[in-house]
Design a protein around this motif. Structure first.
Motif, PDB file in Angstrom:
ATOM      1  N   PHE A   1      19.984  12.661   2.026  1.00 64.38           N
ATOM      2  CA  PHE A   1      19.169  12.179   0.986  1.00 64.38           C
ATOM      3  C   PHE A   1      19.764  12.097  -0.405  1.00 64.38           C
ATOM      4  O   PHE A   1      20.441  12.901  -1.038  1.00 64.38           O
ATOM      5  N   LEU A   2      19.841  10.821  -0.964  1.00 66.42           N
ATOM      6  CA  LEU A   2      20.982  10.536  -1.975  1.00 66.42           C
ATOM      7  C   LEU A   2      19.946  10.322  -3.081  1.00 66.42           C
ATOM      8  O   LEU A   2      18.919   9.586  -3.111  1.00 66.42           O
ATOM      9  N   ILE A   3      20.195  10.936  -4.422  1.00 60.18           N
ATOM     10  CA  ILE A   3      19.634  10.901  -5.527  1.00 60.18           C
ATOM     11  C   ILE A   3      20.496   9.862  -6.603  1.00 60.18           C
ATOM     12  O   ILE A   3      21.504  10.533  -6.879  1.00 60.18           O
ATOM     13  N   ASN A   4      20.052   8.913  -6.713  1.00 60.30           N
ATOM     14  CA  ASN A   4      20.856   7.879  -7.839  1.00 60.30           C
ATOM     15  C   ASN A   4      20.367   8.204  -9.232  1.00 60.30           C
ATOM     16  O   ASN A   4      19.019   8.123  -9.265  1.00 60.30           O
ATOM     17  N   ILE A   5      21.374   8.723 -10.100  1.00 61.29           N
ATOM     18  CA  ILE A   5      20.870   8.819 -11.454  1.00 61.29           C
ATOM     19  C   ILE A   5      21.667   7.972 -12.373  1.00 61.29           C
ATOM     20  O   ILE A   5      22.693   8.443 -13.060  1.00 61.29           O
ATOM     21  N   PRO A   6      21.299   6.865 -12.660  1.00 64.83           N
ATOM     22  CA  PRO A   6      21.947   6.007 -13.528  1.00 64.83           C
ATOM     23  C   PRO A   6      21.415   6.030 -14.834  1.00 64.83           C
ATOM     24  O   PRO A   6      20.572   6.938 -15.270  1.00 64.83           O
ATOM     25  N   VAL A   7      22.266   5.569 -15.834  1.00 63.44           N
ATOM     26  CA  VAL A   7      22.109   5.543 -17.093  1.00 63.44           C
ATOM     27  C   VAL A   7      21.338   3.958 -17.494  1.00 63.44           C
ATOM     28  O   VAL A   7      21.832   3.219 -17.144  1.00 63.44           O
ATOM     29  N   LEU A   8      20.144   3.889 -18.388  1.00 72.60           N
ATOM     30  CA  LEU A   8      19.714   2.881 -18.588  1.00 72.60           C
ATOM     31  C   LEU A   8      20.627   2.332 -20.050  1.00 72.60           C
ATOM     32  O   LEU A   8      20.477   2.697 -20.811  1.00 72.60           O
ATOM     33  N   LYS A   9      21.369   1.160 -19.617  1.00 69.38           N
ATOM     34  CA  LYS A   9      22.159   0.778 -20.857  1.00 69.38           C
ATOM     35  C   LYS A   9      22.282  -0.869 -20.438  1.00 69.38           C
ATOM     36  O   LYS A   9      22.264  -1.467 -19.708  1.00 69.38           O
ATOM     37  N   ALA A  10      23.271  -0.990 -21.647  1.00 69.44           N
ATOM     38  CA  ALA A  10      23.584  -2.654 -21.550  1.00 69.44           C
ATOM     39  C   ALA A  10      24.997  -3.002 -20.721  1.00 69.44           C
ATOM     40  O   ALA A  10      25.643  -1.956 -20.370  1.00 69.44           O
ATOM     41  N   HIS A  11      25.326  -4.123 -20.393  1.00 68.94           N
ATOM     42  CA  HIS A  11      26.386  -4.510 -19.813  1.00 68.94           C
ATOM     43  C   HIS A  11      26.896  -5.862 -20.251  1.00 68.94           C
ATOM     44  O   HIS A  11      26.282  -6.611 -20.329  1.00 68.94           O
ATOM     45  N   CYS A  12      28.215  -5.816 -20.616  1.00 68.16           N
ATOM     46  CA  CYS A  12      28.672  -6.989 -21.001  1.00 68.16           C
ATOM     47  C   CYS A  12      28.537  -8.396 -20.166  1.00 68.16           C
ATOM     48  O   CYS A  12      28.949  -9.563 -20.490  1.00 68.16           O
ATOM     49  N   GLN A  13      28.550  -8.232 -18.911  1.00 64.92           N
ATOM     50  CA  GLN A  13      28.407  -9.152 -18.204  1.00 64.92           C
ATOM     51  C   GLN A  13      27.282  -9.753 -17.328  1.00 64.92           C
ATOM     52  O   GLN A  13      26.771 -10.611 -17.244  1.00 64.92           O
ATOM     53  N   THR A  14      26.612  -8.321 -17.148  1.00 65.94           N
ATOM     54  CA  THR A  14      25.173  -8.473 -16.333  1.00 65.94           C
ATOM     55  C   THR A  14      23.879  -8.325 -17.354  1.00 65.94           C
ATOM     56  O   THR A  14      22.614  -8.112 -16.694  1.00 65.94           O
ATOM     57  N   LEU A  15      24.148  -8.282 -18.598  1.00 62.16           N
ATOM     58  CA  LEU A  15      23.097  -7.798 -19.355  1.00 62.16           C
ATOM     59  C   LEU A  15      22.952  -6.223 -19.445  1.00 62.16           C
ATOM     60  O   LEU A  15      22.466  -5.643 -20.460  1.00 62.16           O
ATOM     61  N   MET A  16      22.370  -5.871 -18.177  1.00 60.82           N
ATOM     62  CA  MET A  16      21.936  -4.458 -17.945  1.00 60.82           C
ATOM     63  C   MET A  16      22.490  -3.700 -16.830  1.00 60.82           C
ATOM     64  O   MET A  16      22.839  -4.540 -15.866  1.00 60.82           O
ATOM     65  N   THR A  17      22.467  -2.376 -17.068  1.00 62.53           N
ATOM     66  CA  THR A  17      22.894  -1.755 -15.615  1.00 62.53           C
ATOM     67  C   THR A  17      21.898  -0.612 -15.631  1.00 62.53           C
ATOM     68  O   THR A  17      21.659  -0.043 -16.317  1.00 62.53           O
ATOM     69  N   CYS A  18      21.491  -0.401 -14.364  1.00 58.12           N
ATOM     70  CA  CYS A  18      20.642   0.576 -14.017  1.00 58.12           C
ATOM     71  C   CYS A  18      20.792   1.195 -12.502  1.00 58.12           C
ATOM     72  O   CYS A  18      21.681   1.361 -12.044  1.00 58.12           O
ATOM     73  N   ALA A  19      19.463   1.043 -11.938  1.00 54.80           N
ATOM     74  CA  ALA A  19      19.610   1.836 -10.641  1.00 54.80           C
ATOM     75  C   ALA A  19      20.439   1.046  -9.420  1.00 54.80           C
ATOM     76  O   ALA A  19      21.446   1.661  -8.818  1.00 54.80           O
ATOM     77  N   LEU A  20      20.308  -0.191  -9.561  1.00 58.87           N
ATOM     78  CA  LEU A  20      21.020  -1.098  -8.407  1.00 58.87           C
ATOM     79  C   LEU A  20      22.770  -1.087  -8.834  1.00 58.87           C
ATOM     80  O   LEU A  20      23.322  -0.768  -7.956  1.00 58.87           O
ATOM     81  N   LYS A  21      22.955  -1.425  -9.973  1.00 61.47           N
ATOM     82  CA  LYS A  21      24.248  -1.403 -10.201  1.00 61.47           C
ATOM     83  C   LYS A  21      25.011   0.092 -10.208  1.00 61.47           C
ATOM     84  O   LYS A  21      26.314  -0.059 -10.021  1.00 61.47           O
ATOM     85  N   ASN A  22      24.344   0.968 -10.545  1.00 64.60           N
ATOM     86  CA  ASN A  22      25.026   2.225 -10.461  1.00 64.60           C
ATOM     87  C   ASN A  22      25.738   2.523  -8.982  1.00 64.60           C
ATOM     88  O   ASN A  22      26.510   3.507  -8.748  1.00 64.60           O
ATOM     89  N   LEU A  23      25.248   1.904  -8.060  1.00 63.64           N
ATOM     90  CA  LEU A  23      25.640   2.190  -6.565  1.00 63.64           C
ATOM     91  C   LEU A  23      26.999   1.580  -6.624  1.00 63.64           C
ATOM     92  O   LEU A  23      27.824   1.843  -5.809  1.00 63.64           O
TER      93      LEU A  23
END
Length: 365
Positions: free
Chosen positions: A136-158
């Motif tokens: 069971f994997l618990i993904n704990i991203p930060v909601l923040k901006a990204h200089c290339q994709t505009l945003m990083t959250c759940a998907l990009k944290n992988l």
């Protein structure tokens, strides 16, 4: 908890908040005490969470407390920082070494992990083995901006679950497509979004925006769509959301989402728009398959020039990215891939101070 549910709790005590939320959603019903539970925070750089780039150790502490209090003992924390930074240093600086010792939870640097190939659609993805071995994997991203994709959250944290070589290859593939595919290769049991104080300008922190919320769900596509809406974006603005949806990872249909909010009296503004600062800073930058660490260093150097009103004085084009390898170009090259430019900054990635020095030497005064 159903996949179309999004739970949002507001406040400032994130350890207490997450514990209460896990009790509320009765996470233990999805688990058994013999499971190996992996926790994947965002420790992209070695900076404390208050700077807006990394997952708060207090949130992870609340998760561990909940799990251990419900009899789950086989817990581990795993992460791979971005290319050019040390995960082990991030574990120390971000407070995870202390956390691991306090609760007897091992830390795994995924840069040291072996990898396996997972076929997803028309792509072969190299994925670290350890995240695939947990129950069971618990993904704990930060909601923040990204200089290339505009945003990083759940998907990009992988992206922290792939080897450094693969991280570089993701950029040659355009970044958005492989990010959208990655969640098909790495199953997640739960996503907990650290929305306490993310940086809405730069991925690596320094300009945190106090948001005072934690967001929980099971569908990474739905959570990223919701997170994008908080920042003033649609799912079309964040390309990998639609790609992941097309791969069957989840649904972006917010109209069908069951959004439940807690402690609404502690809620701040409901929308946190990112600035256009990165676009302003990079007007003279020509980027092709640029890695995030390299691009981030460049953005910070350009910010320093803008702080002293000298950004407008850059008189040559700036090239960055893997697609420029071996090309002889008239201009300033950033990083090892652009060493054939008439001037270049060495390093993979180079640091912001070295970039700034070269840029300063090329200003029209």
């Amino acid at each position: 908890m159903k996949r179309n549910e999004i739970h949002v709790i507001y406040g400032s005590d994130c350890r207490k908040m997450i514990y209460e939320m896990l009790e509320s959603i009765q996470l233990i019903k999805d688990l058994n005490v013999d499971m190996h539970i992996g926790i994947k925070p965002n420790l992209v750089v070695a900076k404390p969470a208050k700077e807006g780039a990394t997952t708060s150790p207090s949130i992870v502490e609340g998760v561990i407390q909940y799990l251990q209090n419900h009899g789950c003992k086989n817990i581990s924390i795993m992460e791979g920082s971005w290319v050019g930074d040390s995960t082990k240093r991030a574990f120390k600086v971000c407070g995870y070494e202390d956390l691991a010792q306090k609760y007897n939870v091992p830390l795994y640097d995924l840069k040291d992990d072996s990898s396996v190939v997972r076929q997803v659609g028309d792509l072969e993805l190299h994925v670290c083995q350890r995240p695939l071995q947990v129950d069971f994997l618990i993904n704990i991203p930060v909601l923040k901006a990204h200089c290339q994709t505009l945003m990083t959250c759940a998907l990009k944290n992988l992206k922290g679950c792939i080897p450094d070589k693969e991280k570089r290859r993701f950029h040659t593939l355009g970044l958005t497509k492989p990010i959208g595919y990655l969640a098909k290769a790495i199953p997640m049991g739960l996503i907990i979004v650290d929305g306490m104080a993310g940086d809405l300008t730069f991925e690596e922190g320094g300009n945190p925006v106090q948001m005072d919320r934690i967001i929980i769900g099971k569908d990474p596509v739905l959570l990223d769509t919701y997170a994008a809406s908080l920042l003033g974006y649609t799912k079309e603005d964040i390309e990998y959301i639609g790609i992941a949806e097309g791969m069957g990872v989840g649904s972006s249909n917010l109209a069908m989402a069951n959004i439940q909010e807690y402690d609404v009296g502690l809620k701040r503004n409901s929308e946190f728009k990112t600035s256009n600062q990165v676009r302003h800073l990079t007007k003279k930058v020509i980027a092709k398959s640029a890695c995030s660490a390299c691009y981030g260093s460049l953005v910070h150097a350009l910010q320093r020039l803008d702080d002293i009103d000298m950004l407008k004085s850059i008189c040559k084009p700036i090239y960055i990215g893997q697609d420029f390898q071996g090309q002889e170009l008239e201009g300033i090259g950033i990083g090892r891939c652009t060493n054939k430019c008439t001037q270049s900054v060495v390093g993979c990635p180079p640091n912001a101070m070295d970039i700034l020095e070269v840029l300063n030497n090329n200003l029209s005064r």
